[in-house]
Scaffold this active site. Structure first.
Site, PDB file in Angstrom:
ATOM      1  N   GLY A  10       2.397   2.005  10.707  1.00 42.25           N
ATOM      2  CA  GLY A  10       3.359   3.101  10.552  1.00 42.25           C
ATOM      3  C   GLY A  10       4.100   3.472  11.822  1.00 42.25           C
ATOM      4  O   GLY A  10       4.757   4.510  11.875  1.00 42.25           O
ATOM      5  N   ASN A  48       0.872  -1.186   0.000  1.00 42.62           N
ATOM      6  CA  ASN A  48       0.000   0.000   0.000  1.00 42.62           C
ATOM      7  C   ASN A  48       0.904   1.230   0.000  1.00 42.62           C
ATOM      8  O   ASN A  48       1.521   1.541   1.020  1.00 42.62           O
ATOM      9  CB  ASN A  48      -0.887  -0.036   1.256  1.00 42.62           C
ATOM     10  CG  ASN A  48      -1.698   1.245   1.431  1.00 42.62           C
ATOM     11  OD1 ASN A  48      -1.827   2.036   0.498  1.00 42.62           O
ATOM     12  ND2 ASN A  48      -2.238   1.434   2.622  1.00 42.62           N
ATOM     13  N   TRP A  49       0.949   1.901  -1.129  1.00 40.77           N
ATOM     14  CA  TRP A  49       1.838   3.075  -1.242  1.00 40.77           C
ATOM     15  C   TRP A  49       1.232   4.323  -0.587  1.00 40.77           C
ATOM     16  O   TRP A  49       1.897   5.344  -0.490  1.00 40.77           O
ATOM     17  CB  TRP A  49       2.154   3.349  -2.719  1.00 40.77           C
ATOM     18  CG  TRP A  49       3.251   2.489  -3.275  1.00 40.77           C
ATOM     19  CD1 TRP A  49       3.667   1.270  -2.797  1.00 40.77           C
ATOM     20  CD2 TRP A  49       4.086   2.777  -4.405  1.00 40.77           C
ATOM     21  NE1 TRP A  49       4.707   0.792  -3.566  1.00 40.77           N
ATOM     22  CE2 TRP A  49       4.978   1.698  -4.563  1.00 40.77           C
ATOM     23  CE3 TRP A  49       4.160   3.835  -5.313  1.00 40.77           C
ATOM     24  CZ2 TRP A  49       5.944   1.650  -5.580  1.00 40.77           C
ATOM     25  CZ3 TRP A  49       5.111   3.792  -6.334  1.00 40.77           C
ATOM     26  CH2 TRP A  49       5.990   2.714  -6.454  1.00 40.77           C
ATOM     27  N   LYS A  50      -0.029   4.230  -0.186  1.00 42.05           N
ATOM     28  CA  LYS A  50      -0.712   5.386   0.413  1.00 42.05           C
ATOM     29  C   LYS A  50      -0.533   6.624  -0.489  1.00 42.05           C
ATOM     30  O   LYS A  50      -0.474   6.490  -1.704  1.00 42.05           O
ATOM     31  CB  LYS A  50      -0.199   5.642   1.832  1.00 42.05           C
ATOM     32  CG  LYS A  50      -0.154   4.389   2.698  1.00 42.05           C
ATOM     33  CD  LYS A  50       0.019   4.708   4.147  1.00 42.05           C
ATOM     34  CE  LYS A  50       0.263   3.413   4.907  1.00 42.05           C
ATOM     35  NZ  LYS A  50       0.040   3.550   6.344  1.00 42.05           N
ATOM     36  N   GLY A  61       2.732  -1.256   4.266  1.00 46.99           N
ATOM     37  CA  GLY A  61       2.747   0.150   3.912  1.00 46.99           C
ATOM     38  C   GLY A  61       4.173   0.613   3.621  1.00 46.99           C
ATOM     39  O   GLY A  61       4.707   0.421   2.530  1.00 46.99           O
ATOM     40  N   GLY A  62       4.811   1.218   4.624  1.00 44.13           N
ATOM     41  CA  GLY A  62       6.113   1.850   4.439  1.00 44.13           C
ATOM     42  C   GLY A  62       7.147   0.987   3.733  1.00 44.13           C
ATOM     43  O   GLY A  62       7.864   1.460   2.843  1.00 44.13           O
ATOM     44  N   GLU A 121      -5.311  -5.276  10.609  1.00 35.75           N
ATOM     45  CA  GLU A 121      -4.307  -4.237  10.820  1.00 35.75           C
ATOM     46  C   GLU A 121      -4.596  -3.485  12.116  1.00 35.75           C
ATOM     47  O   GLU A 121      -5.441  -2.564  12.122  1.00 35.75           O
ATOM     48  CB  GLU A 121      -4.332  -3.246   9.664  1.00 35.75           C
ATOM     49  CG  GLU A 121      -4.054  -3.861   8.312  1.00 35.75           C
ATOM     50  CD  GLU A 121      -3.496  -2.832   7.345  1.00 35.75           C
ATOM     51  OE1 GLU A 121      -2.399  -3.029   6.864  1.00 35.75           O
ATOM     52  OE2 GLU A 121      -4.180  -1.817   7.116  1.00 35.75           O
ATOM     53  N   HIS A 142      -9.516   0.871   4.937  1.00 38.23           N
ATOM     54  CA  HIS A 142      -8.233   1.065   5.629  1.00 38.23           C
ATOM     55  C   HIS A 142      -8.467   1.987   6.824  1.00 38.23           C
ATOM     56  O   HIS A 142      -9.295   2.907   6.761  1.00 38.23           O
ATOM     57  CB  HIS A 142      -7.212   1.672   4.667  1.00 38.23           C
ATOM     58  CG  HIS A 142      -5.818   1.662   5.220  1.00 38.23           C
ATOM     59  ND1 HIS A 142      -5.382   2.598   6.134  1.00 38.23           N
ATOM     60  CD2 HIS A 142      -4.772   0.827   5.005  1.00 38.23           C
ATOM     61  CE1 HIS A 142      -4.123   2.331   6.458  1.00 38.23           C
ATOM     62  NE2 HIS A 142      -3.729   1.254   5.783  1.00 38.23           N
ATOM     63  N   GLU A 176      -6.909   4.399   7.873  1.00 38.48           N
ATOM     64  CA  GLU A 176      -6.731   5.836   7.576  1.00 38.48           C
ATOM     65  C   GLU A 176      -7.964   6.397   6.885  1.00 38.48           C
ATOM     66  O   GLU A 176      -8.289   7.575   7.062  1.00 38.48           O
ATOM     67  CB  GLU A 176      -5.438   6.030   6.760  1.00 38.48           C
ATOM     68  CG  GLU A 176      -4.208   5.797   7.633  1.00 38.48           C
ATOM     69  CD  GLU A 176      -2.976   5.316   6.908  1.00 38.48           C
ATOM     70  OE1 GLU A 176      -2.922   5.388   5.669  1.00 38.48           O
ATOM     71  OE2 GLU A 176      -2.043   4.843   7.605  1.00 38.48           O
ATOM     72  N   SER A 194       3.385  -2.421  10.295  1.00 35.60           N
ATOM     73  CA  SER A 194       4.840  -2.414  10.531  1.00 35.60           C
ATOM     74  C   SER A 194       5.508  -3.736  10.172  1.00 35.60           C
ATOM     75  O   SER A 194       6.448  -4.176  10.842  1.00 35.60           O
ATOM     76  CB  SER A 194       5.143  -2.028  11.980  1.00 35.60           C
ATOM     77  OG  SER A 194       4.724  -0.683  12.227  1.00 35.60           O
TER      78      SER A 194
HETATM   79  C1  PEP Z   1      -0.730  -0.059   5.862  1.00 33.91           C
HETATM   80  O1  PEP Z   1      -0.673   1.027   5.339  1.00 33.91           O
HETATM   81  O2  PEP Z   1      -1.693  -0.777   5.636  1.00 33.91           O
HETATM   82  C2  PEP Z   1       0.352  -0.474   6.760  1.00 33.91           C
HETATM   83  C3  PEP Z   1       0.271  -1.643   7.329  1.00 33.91           C
HETATM   84  O3  PEP Z   1       1.397   0.401   6.935  1.00 33.91           O
HETATM   85  P1  PEP Z   1       2.829   0.075   7.598  1.00 33.91           P
HETATM   86  O4  PEP Z   1       3.318  -1.219   6.999  1.00 33.91           O
HETATM   87  O5  PEP Z   1       3.681   1.242   7.230  1.00 33.91           O
HETATM   88  O6  PEP Z   1       2.608  -0.071   9.073  1.00 33.91           O
END
Ligand code: PEP
Length: 249
Positions: free
Chosen positions: A169, A9-11, A229-230, A163, A93, A95, A208
């Site tokens: 994050g 997920n590049w957000k 994500g990251g 999640e 999600h 967010e 994470s």
């Molecule tokens: C996400 O955006 O769904 C996520 C899990 O982010 P991260 O891996 O950065 O915690």
């Protein structure tokens, strides 16, 4: 058999120059057995589809509107995502739930719209830190699951991503026992809600996930992959996670 899935997920990250990271991921994971998916911002879907043509890396949107078209300035429909080259879309999600106040009901209508457009819906759910501290984790995620799954959900068109909000994050993750407990509860709930179909729906862990913790997470029962994500922004990190997923399955 549930095919394992590494979803990135590049957000709200990524410009045209970053297509090189996607190309590098495709090159470095060309022999992967698991499914690989990148969900870039909507602006990059069509150019990324062109950049990854023939690579086997799948593309997804990060959200969709619950209707197919109409007067909804700034929104994107599931059919538009499919038209741009997506096969998947993330819905619900945390967010989106926190930034835009999305409810389980709205997530379910978005997932149904994704299914109607022929997309796989990745439905996200997870508890806040306060809910975990109050001992409400299993009740919260079971409620989100029941409320966010549309009638159209099947093993083919739906993926669930657990999640924990406090792990996204932050560099913090639940213990392995905590992840295993939630995934077992979600599997049980899916089977109660959908019978045999519920046994085939893939359950991703997200929050994470990094190259250093991926193998331990992927070794847990009922973990069919990750929503990342990251660490999905850097091809080398995401490729290491894909490799850990392949090695664990
Ligand atoms: C996400 O955006 O769904 C996520 C899990 O982010 P991260 O891996 O950065 O915690």
């Amino acid at each position: 058999m549930r095919r394992r899935l590494a979803a990135g997920n590049w957000k709200m990250h990524g410009l045209s120059a970053d297509l090189d990271e996607a190309r590098a991921l495709a090159r470095d994971t060309a022999t992967a057995r698991c499914e690989r998916l990148i969900c870039p911002p909507a602006t990059l879907l069509a150019p990324m589809a062109a950049a990854l043509a023939g690579s086997g890396v799948l593309l997804g949107g990060q959200d969709c509107h619950h209707t197919a078209s109409g007067a909804h300035t700034g929104d994107v429909s599931a059919a538009m995502l499919a038209d741009a080259g997506a096969s998947h879309v993330i819905v619900g999600h945390s967010e989106r739930r926190s930034d835009h106040g999305e409810t389980d009901d709205q997530v379910a209508t978005k997932a149904a719209a994704a299914h109607a457009a022929g997309l796989v819906a990745i439905i996200c759910l997870g508890e806040t830190e306060a809910e975990r501290d109050r001992g409400q984790t299993l009740a919260v995620v079971s409620g989100q699951l029941a409320g966010s799954l549309p009638d159209s959900a099947s093993a083919v068109n739906t993926v669930i991503a657990y999640e924990p909000v406090w792990a996204i994050g932050t560099g913090r993750t639940p213990t392995e026992a905590q992840i295993a407990e939630v995934h077992a509860a979600l599997r049980g709930a899916l089977q109660r809600l959908l019978g045999g179909e519920g046994a085939g729906i893939r359950l991703l862990y997200g929050g994470s996930v990094k190259p250093g913790n991926a193998a331990a997470i992927f070794a847990l029962p009922e973990v069919d992959g990750a929503l990342v994500g990251g660490a999905s922004l850097k091809a080398a990190d995401f490729a290491a996670i894909v490799s850990a997923l392949d090695s664990s399955g």
